[in-house]
Design a protein around this motif. Sequence first.
Motif, PDB file in Angstrom:
ATOM      1  N   GLY A 152       0.902  -1.407   0.126  1.00 45.83           N
ATOM      2  CA  GLY A 152       0.073  -0.023  -0.028  1.00 45.83           C
ATOM      3  C   GLY A 152       0.992   1.160   0.082  1.00 45.83           C
ATOM      4  N   MET A 153       0.468   2.153  -0.723  1.00 49.04           N
ATOM      5  CA  MET A 153       1.391   3.452  -0.824  1.00 49.04           C
ATOM      6  C   MET A 153       0.310   4.675  -0.227  1.00 49.04           C
ATOM      7  SD  MET A 153       3.713   2.585  -2.963  1.00 49.04           S
ATOM      8  CE  MET A 153       4.601   4.067  -3.497  1.00 49.04           C
ATOM      9  N   ASP A 154       0.249   4.488   1.227  1.00 45.69           N
ATOM     10  CA  ASP A 154      -0.660   5.046   2.006  1.00 45.69           C
ATOM     11  C   ASP A 154      -0.324   6.647   2.013  1.00 45.69           C
ATOM     12  OD1 ASP A 154      -2.088   2.830   2.461  1.00 45.69           O
ATOM     13  OD2 ASP A 154      -0.978   2.119   4.320  1.00 45.69           O
ATOM     14  N   GLU A 155       1.128   6.753   2.008  1.00 48.20           N
ATOM     15  CA  GLU A 155       1.308   8.403   2.238  1.00 48.20           C
ATOM     16  C   GLU A 155       0.946   9.208   0.727  1.00 48.20           C
ATOM     17  OE1 GLU A 155       4.841   6.082   0.375  1.00 48.20           O
ATOM     18  OE2 GLU A 155       3.272   5.567   1.757  1.00 48.20           O
ATOM     19  N   TRP A 156       0.609   8.340  -0.171  1.00 50.22           N
ATOM     20  CA  TRP A 156       0.021   9.091  -1.301  1.00 50.22           C
ATOM     21  C   TRP A 156      -1.379   9.115  -1.401  1.00 50.22           C
ATOM     22  CZ3 TRP A 156       3.402  10.906  -5.025  1.00 50.22           C
ATOM     23  CH2 TRP A 156       4.725  10.549  -4.984  1.00 50.22           C
ATOM     24  N   ARG A 157      -1.858  10.425  -2.018  1.00 51.96           N
ATOM     25  CA  ARG A 157      -3.228  10.609  -2.160  1.00 51.96           C
ATOM     26  C   ARG A 157      -3.557  10.881  -3.420  1.00 51.96           C
ATOM     27  NH1 ARG A 157      -3.545   8.386   2.433  1.00 51.96           N
ATOM     28  NH2 ARG A 157      -3.763   9.562   4.119  1.00 51.96           N
ATOM     29  N   ILE A 158      -4.557   9.971  -4.118  1.00 55.54           N
ATOM     30  CA  ILE A 158      -4.986  10.255  -5.246  1.00 55.54           C
ATOM     31  C   ILE A 158      -5.601  11.766  -5.475  1.00 55.54           C
ATOM     32  CG2 ILE A 158      -6.434   9.330  -7.429  1.00 55.54           C
ATOM     33  CD1 ILE A 158      -6.004   6.720  -6.191  1.00 55.54           C
ATOM     34  N   GLN A 159      -5.272  12.520  -6.535  1.00 56.36           N
ATOM     35  CA  GLN A 159      -6.040  13.609  -6.936  1.00 56.36           C
ATOM     36  C   GLN A 159      -6.805  13.632  -8.152  1.00 56.36           C
ATOM     37  OE1 GLN A 159      -5.557  16.191  -4.372  1.00 56.36           O
ATOM     38  NE2 GLN A 159      -4.686  14.267  -3.522  1.00 56.36           N
ATOM     39  N   ARG A 160      -8.062  14.353  -8.253  1.00 51.88           N
ATOM     40  CA  ARG A 160      -8.718  14.235  -9.543  1.00 51.88           C
ATOM     41  C   ARG A 160      -9.336  15.594  -9.587  1.00 51.88           C
ATOM     42  NH1 ARG A 160     -12.896   9.690  -9.297  1.00 51.88           N
ATOM     43  NH2 ARG A 160     -11.011   8.478 -10.000  1.00 51.88           N
ATOM     44  N   VAL A 161      -9.459  16.003 -10.916  1.00 50.08           N
ATOM     45  CA  VAL A 161     -10.091  17.065 -11.473  1.00 50.08           C
ATOM     46  C   VAL A 161     -11.153  16.593 -12.484  1.00 50.08           C
ATOM     47  CG1 VAL A 161      -9.970  19.598 -12.266  1.00 50.08           C
ATOM     48  CG2 VAL A 161      -8.192  18.758 -10.670  1.00 50.08           C
ATOM     49  N   SER A 162     -12.486  16.881 -12.577  1.00 48.63           N
ATOM     50  CA  SER A 162     -13.131  16.509 -13.700  1.00 48.63           C
ATOM     51  C   SER A 162     -14.361  17.346 -13.788  1.00 48.63           C
ATOM     52  CB  SER A 162     -13.833  14.711 -13.441  1.00 48.63           C
ATOM     53  OG  SER A 162     -14.459  15.070 -12.051  1.00 48.63           O
ATOM     54  N   GLY A 163     -15.253  17.225 -14.797  1.00 47.88           N
ATOM     55  CA  GLY A 163     -16.395  18.055 -14.910  1.00 47.88           C
ATOM     56  C   GLY A 163     -16.116  19.386 -15.198  1.00 47.88           C
ATOM     57  N   GLU A 164     -16.778  19.953 -14.514  1.00 48.95           N
ATOM     58  CA  GLU A 164     -16.680  21.469 -14.386  1.00 48.95           C
ATOM     59  C   GLU A 164     -15.505  22.171 -13.813  1.00 48.95           C
ATOM     60  OE1 GLU A 164     -20.230  23.780 -13.121  1.00 48.95           O
ATOM     61  OE2 GLU A 164     -21.592  22.509 -14.327  1.00 48.95           O
ATOM     62  N   ALA A 165     -15.011  21.683 -13.036  1.00 53.37           N
ATOM     63  CA  ALA A 165     -13.534  21.888 -12.235  1.00 53.37           C
ATOM     64  C   ALA A 165     -12.554  21.644 -13.437  1.00 53.37           C
ATOM     65  CB  ALA A 165     -13.551  20.931 -11.217  1.00 53.37           C
ATOM     66  N   LEU A 166     -12.795  20.795 -14.205  1.00 51.85           N
ATOM     67  CA  LEU A 166     -11.446  20.392 -15.149  1.00 51.85           C
ATOM     68  C   LEU A 166     -11.725  21.612 -16.204  1.00 51.85           C
ATOM     69  CD1 LEU A 166      -9.316  18.723 -16.435  1.00 51.85           C
ATOM     70  CD2 LEU A 166     -11.163  17.269 -17.678  1.00 51.85           C
ATOM     71  N   GLU A 167     -13.005  21.954 -16.765  1.00 56.25           N
ATOM     72  CA  GLU A 167     -13.339  22.873 -17.587  1.00 56.25           C
ATOM     73  C   GLU A 167     -12.651  24.349 -17.233  1.00 56.25           C
ATOM     74  OE1 GLU A 167     -17.358  22.813 -18.922  1.00 56.25           O
ATOM     75  OE2 GLU A 167     -17.146  20.666 -19.475  1.00 56.25           O
ATOM     76  N   ARG A 168     -12.910  24.549 -15.740  1.00 57.98           N
ATOM     77  CA  ARG A 168     -12.368  25.957 -15.226  1.00 57.98           C
ATOM     78  C   ARG A 168     -10.897  25.938 -15.118  1.00 57.98           C
ATOM     79  NH1 ARG A 168     -16.865  24.859 -11.765  1.00 57.98           N
ATOM     80  NH2 ARG A 168     -15.527  24.154 -10.173  1.00 57.98           N
ATOM     81  N   LEU A 169     -10.345  24.870 -14.797  1.00 57.51           N
ATOM     82  CA  LEU A 169      -8.996  24.575 -14.723  1.00 57.51           C
ATOM     83  C   LEU A 169      -8.068  24.893 -16.041  1.00 57.51           C
ATOM     84  CD1 LEU A 169      -6.363  24.149 -12.850  1.00 57.51           C
ATOM     85  CD2 LEU A 169      -6.584  21.694 -13.389  1.00 57.51           C
ATOM     86  N   ALA A 170      -8.585  24.506 -17.011  1.00 62.57           N
ATOM     87  CA  ALA A 170      -8.355  24.767 -18.367  1.00 62.57           C
ATOM     88  C   ALA A 170      -8.670  26.064 -18.964  1.00 62.57           C
ATOM     89  CB  ALA A 170      -9.086  23.507 -19.351  1.00 62.57           C
ATOM     90  N   GLY A 171      -9.395  26.838 -18.266  1.00 65.67           N
ATOM     91  CA  GLY A 171      -9.770  28.092 -18.751  1.00 65.67           C
ATOM     92  C   GLY A 171     -11.018  28.088 -19.676  1.00 65.67           C
ATOM     93  N   ARG A 172     -11.475  27.210 -19.728  1.00 67.77           N
ATOM     94  CA  ARG A 172     -12.534  26.961 -20.903  1.00 67.77           C
ATOM     95  C   ARG A 172     -13.930  26.931 -20.294  1.00 67.77           C
ATOM     96  NH1 ARG A 172      -9.935  21.967 -24.344  1.00 67.77           N
ATOM     97  NH2 ARG A 172      -8.288  22.989 -24.696  1.00 67.77           N
ATOM     98  N   LYS A 173     -14.050  27.634 -18.800  1.00 71.69           N
ATOM     99  CA  LYS A 173     -15.335  27.772 -18.319  1.00 71.69           C
ATOM    100  C   LYS A 173     -15.163  28.861 -16.853  1.00 71.69           C
ATOM    101  CE  LYS A 173     -19.674  25.597 -16.973  1.00 71.69           C
ATOM    102  NZ  LYS A 173     -20.130  24.386 -17.268  1.00 71.69           N
TER     103      LYS A 173
END
Length: 159
Positions: free
Chosen positions: A137-158
């Motif tokens: 187990g890689m317990d010290e690592w945390r998966i991060q996810r950006v999807s949907g509207e948050a992805l669009e905002r991060l890309a500057g498309r919304k």
Amino acid sequence: MTTIRPATRADVPQILAFVRELAEFEREPDAVVATEAMLEHALFGEGSAEAVMAEAGGKPVGFALFFHNFSTWTGRKGLYLEDLYVTPDARGQGVGTALLAHLAGVALDRDCARFEWAVLDWNKAAIDVYRKIGAVGMDEWRIQRVSGEALERLAGRKA
């Protein structure tokens, strides 16, 4: 006895059915938006993913879907397991371990430095299997996810 074989186009409807069953098991029954056409394109069109089928007695009892990632630290590609699913009636019969062993062989055959996957923290049965086969187990690592509207905002498309 379990047989593991590469998925074919004819398996796409079964793969999608297994994905939906997996989503139900993972308590996200309404999260699947994939279609047969999308899976067929990913597996057999653009080739961004691959899948293998597990069969017992000629009947599909599970699947694994995977793709390559890359480690800058090792300078080599790795194998990432996106989904592994075994039907409830086939669990406890070594099907999941057979799928993992098959993919470990694929990773070695392709000179991958790593074979990795994520598991939900409440899935104790799966975690127990993973520890038995030597997964760490890689317990010290945390998966991060950006999807949907948050992805669009991060890309500057919304806005």
